[in-house]
Motif scaffolding. Sequence first.
Motif, PDB file in Angstrom:
ATOM      1  N   ILE A 131       0.866  -0.824  -0.389  1.00 10.98           N
ATOM      2  CA  ILE A 131       0.174   0.007   0.290  1.00 10.98           C
ATOM      3  C   ILE A 131       1.134   1.561   0.231  1.00 10.98           C
ATOM      4  CG2 ILE A 131      -1.748   1.410   1.204  1.00 10.98           C
ATOM      5  CD1 ILE A 131      -2.805  -1.763   0.889  1.00 10.98           C
ATOM      6  N   PHE A 132       1.340   2.196   1.088  1.00 11.89           N
ATOM      7  CA  PHE A 132       2.559   2.238   1.221  1.00 11.89           C
ATOM      8  C   PHE A 132       3.608   2.378   0.820  1.00 11.89           C
ATOM      9  CE2 PHE A 132      -1.467   4.418   3.392  1.00 11.89           C
ATOM     10  CZ  PHE A 132      -1.761   5.669   2.648  1.00 11.89           C
ATOM     11  N   PRO A 133       4.835   2.322   0.080  1.00 13.27           N
ATOM     12  CA  PRO A 133       5.772   1.770   0.577  1.00 13.27           C
ATOM     13  C   PRO A 133       6.786   2.872   1.380  1.00 13.27           C
ATOM     14  CG  PRO A 133       5.619   2.129  -2.066  1.00 13.27           C
ATOM     15  CD  PRO A 133       4.182   2.675  -1.433  1.00 13.27           C
ATOM     16  N   GLU A 134       5.968   4.366   1.550  1.00  9.00           N
ATOM     17  CA  GLU A 134       7.025   4.611   2.979  1.00  9.00           C
ATOM     18  C   GLU A 134       6.913   4.792   3.328  1.00  9.00           C
ATOM     19  OE1 GLU A 134      10.983   7.013   1.153  1.00  9.00           O
ATOM     20  OE2 GLU A 134       9.163   7.768   0.664  1.00  9.00           O
ATOM     21  N   ILE A 135       6.438   4.691   5.029  1.00 10.96           N
ATOM     22  CA  ILE A 135       4.960   4.838   5.820  1.00 10.96           C
ATOM     23  C   ILE A 135       6.071   5.257   7.174  1.00 10.96           C
ATOM     24  CG2 ILE A 135       4.496   2.556   6.398  1.00 10.96           C
ATOM     25  CD1 ILE A 135       1.761   3.455   6.876  1.00 10.96           C
ATOM     26  N   ASP A 136       5.685   6.307   8.035  1.00 15.06           N
ATOM     27  CA  ASP A 136       6.740   6.303   9.479  1.00 15.06           C
ATOM     28  C   ASP A 136       5.098   7.454   9.897  1.00 15.06           C
ATOM     29  OD1 ASP A 136       8.137   5.857  11.752  1.00 15.06           O
ATOM     30  OD2 ASP A 136       8.903   7.729  11.016  1.00 15.06           O
ATOM     31  N   VAL A 137       4.433   6.535  10.903  1.00 20.61           N
ATOM     32  CA  VAL A 137       2.936   7.203  11.560  1.00 20.61           C
ATOM     33  C   VAL A 137       3.858   7.517  12.886  1.00 20.61           C
ATOM     34  CG1 VAL A 137       1.074   6.876  11.965  1.00 20.61           C
ATOM     35  CG2 VAL A 137       1.473   6.027  10.391  1.00 20.61           C
ATOM     36  N   PRO A 138       3.797   9.212  12.975  1.00 20.82           N
ATOM     37  CA  PRO A 138       4.531   9.790  14.985  1.00 20.82           C
ATOM     38  C   PRO A 138       3.324   9.812  15.440  1.00 20.82           C
ATOM     39  CG  PRO A 138       3.340  11.237  13.033  1.00 20.82           C
ATOM     40  CD  PRO A 138       3.672   9.999  11.724  1.00 20.82           C
ATOM     41  N   THR A 139       3.492   9.799  16.586  1.00 12.95           N
ATOM     42  CA  THR A 139       2.040   9.786  17.981  1.00 12.95           C
ATOM     43  C   THR A 139       2.069  11.085  17.563  1.00 12.95           C
ATOM     44  OG1 THR A 139       4.859  10.471  19.440  1.00 12.95           O
ATOM     45  CG2 THR A 139       4.020   7.865  18.824  1.00 12.95           C
ATOM     46  N   ARG A 140       1.542  11.200  18.510  1.00 12.91           N
ATOM     47  CA  ARG A 140       0.485  12.833  18.762  1.00 12.91           C
ATOM     48  C   ARG A 140       1.489  13.357  19.294  1.00 12.91           C
ATOM     49  NH1 ARG A 140      -4.358  14.106  22.412  1.00 12.91           N
ATOM     50  NH2 ARG A 140      -3.353  13.001  23.480  1.00 12.91           N
ATOM     51  N   ASP A 141       1.456  13.297  20.195  1.00 13.94           N
ATOM     52  CA  ASP A 141       3.152  14.170  20.830  1.00 13.94           C
ATOM     53  C   ASP A 141       3.808  14.452  20.378  1.00 13.94           C
ATOM     54  OD1 ASP A 141       1.751  14.147  23.457  1.00 13.94           O
ATOM     55  OD2 ASP A 141       3.011  12.097  23.810  1.00 13.94           O
ATOM     56  N   ALA A 142       4.636  13.562  19.536  1.00 20.06           N
ATOM     57  CA  ALA A 142       5.491  13.864  17.591  1.00 20.06           C
ATOM     58  C   ALA A 142       5.382  14.973  17.193  1.00 20.06           C
ATOM     59  CB  ALA A 142       6.456  12.138  17.362  1.00 20.06           C
ATOM     60  N   ALA A 143       4.230  14.468  16.792  1.00 19.52           N
ATOM     61  CA  ALA A 143       3.573  15.640  15.881  1.00 19.52           C
ATOM     62  C   ALA A 143       3.632  16.566  16.444  1.00 19.52           C
ATOM     63  CB  ALA A 143       2.060  15.005  14.684  1.00 19.52           C
ATOM     64  N   ILE A 144       3.102  16.756  17.841  1.00 13.98           N
ATOM     65  CA  ILE A 144       2.464  18.428  17.360  1.00 13.98           C
ATOM     66  C   ILE A 144       4.001  18.877  18.215  1.00 13.98           C
ATOM     67  CG2 ILE A 144       1.905  19.499  19.564  1.00 13.98           C
ATOM     68  CD1 ILE A 144      -0.594  17.496  19.693  1.00 13.98           C
ATOM     69  N   GLY A 145       5.187  17.739  18.505  1.00 10.66           N
ATOM     70  CA  GLY A 145       6.709  18.710  19.384  1.00 10.66           C
ATOM     71  C   GLY A 145       7.319  19.156  17.718  1.00 10.66           C
ATOM     72  N   CYS A 146       7.025  18.324  16.731  1.00 13.21           N
ATOM     73  CA  CYS A 146       7.984  18.994  15.742  1.00 13.21           C
ATOM     74  C   CYS A 146       7.059  20.290  15.197  1.00 13.21           C
ATOM     75  CB  CYS A 146       7.535  18.055  14.192  1.00 13.21           C
ATOM     76  SG  CYS A 146       8.270  16.449  14.377  1.00 13.21           S
ATOM     77  N   LEU A 147       6.464  20.901  15.396  1.00 13.64           N
ATOM     78  CA  LEU A 147       5.698  22.180  14.888  1.00 13.64           C
ATOM     79  C   LEU A 147       5.619  23.294  16.440  1.00 13.64           C
ATOM     80  CD1 LEU A 147       1.646  21.464  14.253  1.00 13.64           C
ATOM     81  CD2 LEU A 147       3.703  21.356  13.000  1.00 13.64           C
TER      82      LEU A 147
END
Length: 331
Positions: free
Chosen positions: A241-257
Amino acid sequence: MLAADRAFDDLLAARIRPLAARFLAVADIGQWLLRKGLLGQPVPPPAAEVPRASARGAAAVRHHYDLSDDFYRLMLGPSMVYSCAVWKSPAQPIDLEAAQLAKLDRICQRLELRPGMRLLDIGCGWGALAVHAAAHYGVDVVGVTLARNQVAYGQELAERAGVADRVEFRLSDFRDVTDGPFDAVSSIEMTFHLDVRGREHHARAVYDLVRPGGRLFCHEITASPRGRVFQRFSGFIPAYIFPEIDVPTRDAAIGCLESAGFEIASIENLRTHFAASHRAWLRNIEENWAAIVAAVGEQRARAWRLFAAMSVVSCDIDNIGVIHTVAHRRA
């Protein structure tokens, strides 16, 4: 199919997970021996399996999204919106088109769009949000995607809606956008295509593209800590389906922003809406089975049906979900 997926997950939780790391280590050794020809000739992979060495970056995105517009229309419905819908009642997902329209309005409203503003839509898909924002909120929009099919479809959609003069679709990486700043930026379900460093770069690049005082709407797939573990163990989704996939945790996603300098204004959890969306897509796959097989072949059709069922279960057990994050660049 959903019952089978749930039964497998229960078995994994109760019996297999404590041995998973040891098993995978042995399996990795076995795969290496097969590749070296030390255990005989490896079994050739199915034709639908992705050649991992060649599916990276833009090639990976095109493998997924340029699959077939006919296929996506059969699965997604007339809206051609391939991201979590917003339902009146996730427990009773009745009208997919209405739920997707509600999602588009929610994004525009959270961004506080007004006539004359400029919007950058990163990962614009088949153009529904860009066209909706131009037609109903009077903004000028640049939509970027790496999928050729999506650019062509979006341009046609803008022409039919009478907003082709206010919507520009580009076959481009978001990192190549240089004509900012924009009053608002939307980033819809695209960061899971990036690794950790890629997400950090995404946040910094978006920050530079938003004018001081401007807003960002991030619609992101996220994983629970347990979901991250499953992601490391599963080879099915990257293989088919997705050759590249790396789903982050919610904390990691918000932390990036936050690390990029954004001030977080609000965060909404739409996990149950994501489950309902996948249920609707799975129902469409099953109801349009013969046409989908004709569009993409039986191997791919079966892989996508399994993927949709796995996604429903993953949402139900809180392995994955979706968050809506609104952030500001300080004036």
